[in-house]
Design an enzyme around this catalytic site. Structure first.
Site, PDB file in Angstrom:
ATOM      1  N   GLU A 162      -7.131 -27.739 -11.171  1.00  0.00           N
ATOM      2  CA  GLU A 162      -7.591 -27.841  -9.874  1.00  0.00           C
ATOM      3  C   GLU A 162      -6.785 -29.032  -9.249  1.00  0.00           C
ATOM      4  O   GLU A 162      -6.529 -29.255  -8.030  1.00  0.00           O
ATOM      5  CB  GLU A 162      -9.292 -28.242  -9.753  1.00  0.00           C
ATOM      6  CG  GLU A 162      -9.578 -28.608  -8.516  1.00  0.00           C
ATOM      7  CD  GLU A 162     -10.446 -29.961  -8.299  1.00  0.00           C
ATOM      8  OE1 GLU A 162      -9.979 -30.928  -7.768  1.00  0.00           O
ATOM      9  OE2 GLU A 162     -11.515 -30.060  -9.094  1.00  0.00           O
ATOM     10  N   GLU A 237      -1.792 -35.843 -14.094  1.00  0.00           N
ATOM     11  CA  GLU A 237      -3.334 -35.194 -13.939  1.00  0.00           C
ATOM     12  C   GLU A 237      -4.164 -35.135 -15.204  1.00  0.00           C
ATOM     13  O   GLU A 237      -5.258 -35.574 -14.903  1.00  0.00           O
ATOM     14  CB  GLU A 237      -3.282 -34.080 -12.843  1.00  0.00           C
ATOM     15  CG  GLU A 237      -2.537 -34.175 -11.687  1.00  0.00           C
ATOM     16  CD  GLU A 237      -2.997 -35.337 -10.643  1.00  0.00           C
ATOM     17  OE1 GLU A 237      -4.343 -35.456 -10.640  1.00  0.00           O
ATOM     18  OE2 GLU A 237      -2.345 -36.164 -10.125  1.00  0.00           O
TER      19      GLU A 237
HETATM   20 ZN   LIG Z   1     -11.457 -34.527 -10.413  1.00  0.00          ZN
END
Ligand SMILES: [Zn+2]
Length: 1064
Positions: A162, A237
């Site tokens: 995401e 990330e």
């Molecule tokens: Zn997050």
């Protein structure tokens, strides 16, 4: 961002039954951020965690911080009445032919009266992708693409993905197109969410050109992201080993890794995670367990994208007043590039069989060493309600039951548990029905180890009693009125209405059920009401309690025990793993790792080229209105009191605020102000039956150009226009008739407040740090901190002991507060409704004002207190820190100019985003300029660093001096700032914003001047601002909420830099 089953905003009734009374506090004038949030938002009691107490800015910068919608925004379900903009008819729909030509077939079409919308469900013929195209007259257009993404383990793949897909794509090959959109779009919503079994990418805008820009960037991001070809994004990330030099220790870094460490530092979250004890998808953590995240490989990550981010596994939502044909055109460009895939079958979530008997789980959570740990146990009972999804009628009834049992302080289950004295506050309580199988939980925290059993017994016996005896008729009426009011009001706060509808619809649609059904609640509600009227409420609710709770074998009891060693143990374990990793590597491998670390860092710090930046579509300055939005305001007078009236269409609802001056209060009493909301506990049912809610809260802020802060008490209420008399009578009752005599209730209130504040300290430490710095820098900040900061936490501790020793004293202090506040003098009334209703309700205002004591003003007490100016570190048990630094730039000579908004936004979106978040590994880093006080502050959120982050803040001046921004970048920054200023507001929010501007002397002329300054911001302004920021470096103060280890290390490195304060 990430959400777990127990925290997800449940759909339909869940969303109805939450209060939306303070929605608008979070969205008024976005130019003036933080000061209002932490001070004026009282509705934390049943809230889903939100970050807004760090300011509007944080919602943008920490895009993943908001778990779904802010709590205040969830009190919504599209009402059956029209919204407040216009009544033009919806545009025409593509006929069969047009849709066919674009590759779609129409599966179903319906007019949904509840949201006055025409909804068409399309199927993309080639891939099977489903599209809900909802058309109406709402200018706040919404788009969303949702994939079913059930994880198989707790490595956090869906969550990391995401984050990662928004880091560059085929058409937009930048580092982070998402951030470019944050900088230069007029979006009204821009975010992404990971659920336990799905991932959503929603955007919204009122500007059509802007809206389609956003849609295109998001579609390209999800279907063609760069992250599947570039391991660097995954490392940044997700996770990676960081080694700055072969001689140093290896550490873990990664945005999601640190975000989840923060989540796992909070006992409520740990409890939530283990609640379901599921054997299916829900038994693992889609957000990622910090212990498991480093087990994730890049190959697995790529595979997951390839399998699930496919049109065959996608559901797409469009909503608003744009052209429905255009929607299909844009989509077909993307969808036609794919063939059908079996993803839709392989992503199915299998229901779990109910257990045949009850189970019990005992877990430890990391606690601070201070205080009586014996009293820090948590216990929670959870029932999985059904193997099959429930029908809407049952779901509706269960939501209603939830509200009856727990919805208000007067609700019996809530009341009995809290009054028992067995615990401090409720945890994880209520029905959750947004996942495949609904669940009900109820529990307490702050429980003594020897009382755990008693809590369990009390919960069971209370439920038994409710099933046997049923509910009070008044209570049923109050719940019904509350639910109907929120439907009619349809107040989604700062979130778009179309997003709220999308989340409701997707709650069924994602499981291949009917996407229309959740939007059509009117009939089932009517049926339910009729049943209650005919058979009585007991006949409706008792069987539900029996079947789903009392006779349900799937009951899991969870006990959480505090463990002062756990945090440090986990840190040691992590260190050991990393040492082993290092020991297993050869010298060459270590050198290679150091080189890779450096390579990643360089890549992160190299800005995108101007050519790359140009590919992100953006608006022109000519698309931007030159004038600010004006709220109609008529200033008048009723019985000698100033009354502001805003003639706006509100669908027959009256919104009102009565403002009293806090200036006459002795300042020792100030912290007690924090305890105001206990006063109307007794009245709750009456308020629920007659109104849409009443809240009382303090509001403080500096005032630009003045030494005297604005310090007010605001009483906010809303009701149907026809019940305005009741509303004002009840407000009067809250203010004048409530007696402060119930010691037990007051004690209960204190322990709940303390629990709430401690939760904030762990989960939103940046808000506490910001308040603390403000308290050192100005009087308004000091006042606010007394009522809602670290000082307040300390005060609550003392107060808890004092209640038994000197209840008389406290009770009379509370009376004194009331007497010094309540006066017609200095009072202001604010009213928002249509003109006719404003006139018809005036007599009730007059009567209300006449009942107020008329006192000569007791002389303004001027407050000029401050928390001593020094660098402070507040110790909490945590694995991640919150680091702040702030200074007053007015006192160093800076003169307010609109360009400061553009510049602070730019600093946050570039310098701090890149350094604190991207390369620093923190979940967020942002800055905030309070133009009223002149305080400029830097803050970080879930930050693995401490001193290093402070150094980044200190480098901001040099960053500005070295800045070279081209015309495009500048335009983007200006447009993005205007987007903040012009944020979309529902009518109640408009009226409220106007009131606050009035209180702070912000005139429309001044807003026009600032707007012109924003629009004409130049590079020269950036360079000049460097000097102001330097003064924060040189004279500013630092406050960190951090772990003992990190604080000790910092004080060792920079000889006693921080004064240390223990908080938990
Ligand atoms: Zn997050």
């Amino acid at each position: 961002m990430w959400s777990s089953p127990e925290k997800v905003v449940a759909m339909l009734l869940r969303s109805l039954t939450r209060s939306s009374s303070n929605a608008s506090t979070s969205l008024f004038f976005r130019l003036f951020p933080r000061s209002y949030f932490s001070r004026s938002s009282p509705a934390t009691a049943r809230s889903i965690r939100r970050l807004s107490d760090a300011g509007t800015g944080s919602e943008l910068f920490l895009r993943r911080g908001l778990r779904l919608l802010p709590a205040a925004a969830s009190g919504c379900l599209s009402g059956q009445f029209s919204r407040a903009v216009s009544t033009q008819t919806a545009p025409s729909y593509p006929g069969q032919d047009e849709a066919e030509k674009l590759g779609f077939e129409k599966a179903r079409e319906e007019f949904i009266s509840e949201c006055k919308s025409k909804a068409v469900l399309f199927r993309h013929k080639k891939t099977g992708c489903e599209v809900m195209s909802v058309s109406n007259d709402d200018e706040n257009k919404v788009f969303g693409v949702v994939f079913r993404t059930p994880p198989k383990d707790s490595t956090g793949i869906p969550h990391i993905l995401e984050h990662s897909v928004l880091c560059g794509s085929r058409k937009y090959p930048l580092k982070e197109p998402f951030v470019e959109l944050l900088k230069g779009s007029l979006y009204t919503f821009l975010n992404a969410f990971t659920y336990p079994d799905r991932t959503c990418y929603p955007v919204a805008s009122t500007n059509t050109k802007d809206f389609y820009n956003l849609v295109d960037v998001y579609l390209d991001a999800v279907f063609f992201p760069k992250c599947v070809d570039d391991v660097h994004t995954f490392q940044q990330e997700g996770w990676h080993y960081e080694l700055n030099h072969p001689s140093e220790d290896i550490s873990y870094k990664g945005v999601v890794f640190n975000e989840m460490k923060g989540v796992y530092s909070q006992p409520d979250n740990i409890l939530g995670r283990i609640t379901q004890q599921a054997k299916n998808t829900y038994g693992v953590d889609s957000g990622g367990d910090p212990k498991d995240i480093p087990k994730l490989t890049f190959d697995k990550f790529k595979e997951f994208h390839c399998q699930y981010y496919h049109p065959s596994n996608a559901r797409i939502w469009f909503y608003g007043d744009d052209d429905p044909v255009q929607r299909l055109k844009v989509l077909s460009e993307y969808l036609d590039m794919f063939d059908a895939s079996p993803a839709r079958d392989s992503s199915k979530v299998e229901p779990q069989k109910l257990f045949s008997g009850p189970r019990r789980i005992v877990e430890k959570y990391p606690a601070g060493g201070d205080g009586d740990l014996k009293k820090k146990h948590m216990v929670c009972l959870n029932w999985l309600l059904s193997e099959k999804p429930l029908d809407l009628q049952t779901q509706l009834a269960l939501g209603f039951l939830d509200h009856l049992m727990l919805g208000t302080p007067a609700s019996p289950l809530r009341k009995i548990l809290l009054e028992s004295g067995l615990g401090e506050a409720l945890v994880n309580s209520g029905v959750e029905d947004e996942l495949l199988q609904p669940q009900f939980s109820v529990g307490l925290k702050g429980v003594s180890d020897d009382k755990v059993q008693k809590v369990e017994e009390l919960i069971m016996s209370t439920l038994r009693k409710l099933a046997d005896e049923g509910f009070d008729t008044d209570a049923v009426e109050a719940s019904m009125n509350t639910i109907e009011f929120s439907m009619r009001e349809n107040n989604t706060g700062s979130s778009p209405r179309g997003l709220s509808l999308m989340l409701q619809s997707i709650g069924k649609w994602i499981y291949d059920m009917d996407p229309f059904e959740p939007l059509k609640y009117e009939e089932p509600l009517k049926t339910l009401k009729a049943r209650i009227a005919e058979e009585g409420s007991k006949a409706v609710f008792s069987p539900l309690i029996e079947k789903f709770i009392l006779n349900n074998p799937h009951c899991v009891t969870i006990e959480m025990q505090p463990d002062p060693e756990k945090a440090s143990q986990e840190e040691v374990e992590e260190k050991n793993i990393l040492q082993k990793v290092k020991a297993s590597m050869t010298d060459e491998e270590l050198a290679e790792l150091a080189r890779a670390t450096e390579e990643l860092r360089l890549k992160q710090e190299t800005p995108d080229s101007p050519e790359a930046l140009k590919c992100v579509p953006s608006l022109n300055l000519s698309d931007i209105p030159k004038k600010p939005t004006y709220v109609p305001t008529e200033v008048g007078d009723v019985n000698g009191v100033k009354v502001l009236r805003h003639d706006l269409f509100t669908n027959d609802i009256l919104y009102t605020e009565v403002v009293f001056d806090m200036g006459a209060l002795r300042h020792e009493l100030l912290p007690l102000m924090g305890t105001q909301d206990m006063s109307f506990v007794q009245l709750n049912q009456l308020i629920g039956r007659k109104t849409g809610g009443i809240t009382v809260y303090p509001f403080t802020s500096s005032v630009w150009g003045s030494d005297v802060p604005c310090s007010k008490i605001i009483v906010r209420g809303k009701s149907m226009v026809g019940r305005a008399e009741d509303l004002f009578n009840l407000m009067n009752c809250v203010l004048q008739e409530v007696r402060f005599t119930d010691k037990q209730r007051f004690k209960q209130f204190i322990s709940q407040s303390r629990a709430r504040m401690e939760n904030r300290l762990r989960g939103s430490g940046q808000g506490i740090a910001a308040a603390r710095m403000d308290a050192m820098l100005n009087a308004a900040g000091w006042m606010s901190e007394q009522m809602n900061g670290l000082s307040y936490i300390e005060f609550l501790h003392t107060l808890e002991q004092k209640v038994d020793q000197d209840w008389e004293g406290i009770s009379s202090s509370l009376e004194e507060i009331r007497t010094s506040l309540l006066s017609k003098n200095g009072c202001i009334v604010n009213m928002t409704a249509d003109g006719k209703s404003l006139t018809s309700t005036e007599k009730f205002v007059g009567k209300f004002l006449d009942s107020l004591p008329e006192k000569p003003s007791g002389g303004q007490v001027t407050w000029d207190a401050r928390v001593p100016l020094r660098n402070e570190a507040i110790v909490i048990p945590t694995q991640v820190n919150y680091v702040g630094k702030a200074g007053n730039i007015y006192s160093s000579g800076y003169k307010l100019d609109g360009s400061s908004y553009v510049i602070s936004k730019h600093i946050g979106n570039t310098w701090l985003w890149d350094r604190v978040r991207v390369s620093g590994g923190a979940y967020g880093g942002f800055c905030d300029f309070d133009s009223h006080s002149g305080v400029f502050s830097f803050l970080s959120y879930r930050d693995p660093n401490l001193l290093k982050t402070l150094d980044i803040y200190d480098g901001t001046g040099d960053f500005l001096r070295g800045l070279d921004v081209d015309e495009d970048t500048l335009t983007k920054a200006v447009i993005g700032t205007i987007g903040d200023v012009d944020s979309y507001q529902l009518p109640d929010a408009k009226g409220y914003s106007s009131l606050l501007r009035h209180l702070l002397n912000v005139t429309d002329e001044e807003r026009q001047i600032r707007r012109a300054e924003i629009l004409s911001t130049s590079l020269k302004d950036f360079k000049e601002f460097a000097e102001a920021v330097d003064s924060v470096r040189d004279k500013g103060v630092a406050v960190a909420v951090a772990s003992q280890e990190d604080i000790d290390a910092a004080n060792k490195e920079r000889s006693d830099f921080f004064e240390v304060k223990k908080a938990l």
